[in-house]
Enzyme design. Structure first.
Site, PDB file in Angstrom:
ATOM      1  CG  ASP A 172      -2.210   0.794   0.997  1.00  0.00           C
ATOM      2  OD1 ASP A 172      -2.337   1.462  -0.055  1.00  0.00           O
ATOM      3  OD2 ASP A 172      -3.088   0.747   1.872  1.00  0.00           O
ATOM      4  CG  ASP A 173      -1.061   4.989  -0.685  1.00  0.00           C
ATOM      5  OD1 ASP A 173      -1.615   4.240   0.160  1.00  0.00           O
ATOM      6  OD2 ASP A 173      -1.652   5.973  -1.188  1.00  0.00           O
ATOM      7  CG  ASP A 229      -3.648   7.899   8.576  1.00  0.00           C
ATOM      8  OD1 ASP A 229      -3.489   8.033   9.806  1.00  0.00           O
ATOM      9  OD2 ASP A 229      -4.088   8.823   7.870  1.00  0.00           O
TER      10      ASP A 229
END
Length: 167
Positions: free
Chosen positions: A102-103, A106
């Site tokens: 994933d980028d 969070d």
């Protein structure tokens, strides 16, 4: 006194930067797979993870690529994570030998959901925030929890007011 809006503590990532950082992620993952260092497949978490997953799969010469779609944001507001598209079941198993990319991690809610589905997979992100770090196995850059990352696929060029005052 801080009179900035929360999204104004931004980390702007260019196409060049995401490419460099995704390649750096691939370098960290090279030889770390369970089968003599190799990976059976790369699974990108759509949508943000698709670009880094493609770059990692290219750099590591992994030809089997799939996706999982997880929706956890409504614009900039986080919601409960929901899988909207699963990867190929016979490929995934419990996740052994699978690299999930994933980028950004969070809060960690997206990766937590995917990890429950594929507990033996290796989870890698380009960027990580402190709250989500326990859910990721490998990452490149950590940013503070209150930083909003602006990815190039979300941006357009336009005039921006100066940080303090007006010209």
């Amino acid at each position: 006194m801080n009179d900035r809006l929360p999204h104004e503590k931004g980390f702007h990532v260019s196409w060049d930067q995401i490419h460099r950082d995704a390649r750096a992620l691939a370098w960290r993952l090279d030889g770390k797979g369970p089968d003599g260092g190799g990976w059976r497949a790369v699974v990108g978490i759509a949508r943000g993870g698709l670009v880094p997953a493609m770059i990692v799969s290219r750099e590591l010469d992994i030809r089997v690529v799939d996706t999982i779609s997880v929706k956890s944001y409504d614009h900039q507001e986080q919601r409960p994570a929901v899988v909207t598209k699963s990867p190929q079941a016979d490929l995934m198993g419990d996740g052994t030998g699978i690299l999930v990319v994933d980028d950004l991690v969070d809060s960690g809610k997206t990766l937590e959901l995917v990890r429950r589905l594929y507990p033996q997979a290796h989870f890698a992100t380009v960027y990580a925030k402190p709250a989500g770090r326990p859910q990721v196995d490998t990452f490149v850059t950590e940013v503070s929890q209150d930083t909003w990352i602006f990815f190039p696929w979300d941006m357009a060029l336009q005039y921006v007011q100066p940080f303090r005052g007006r010209d």
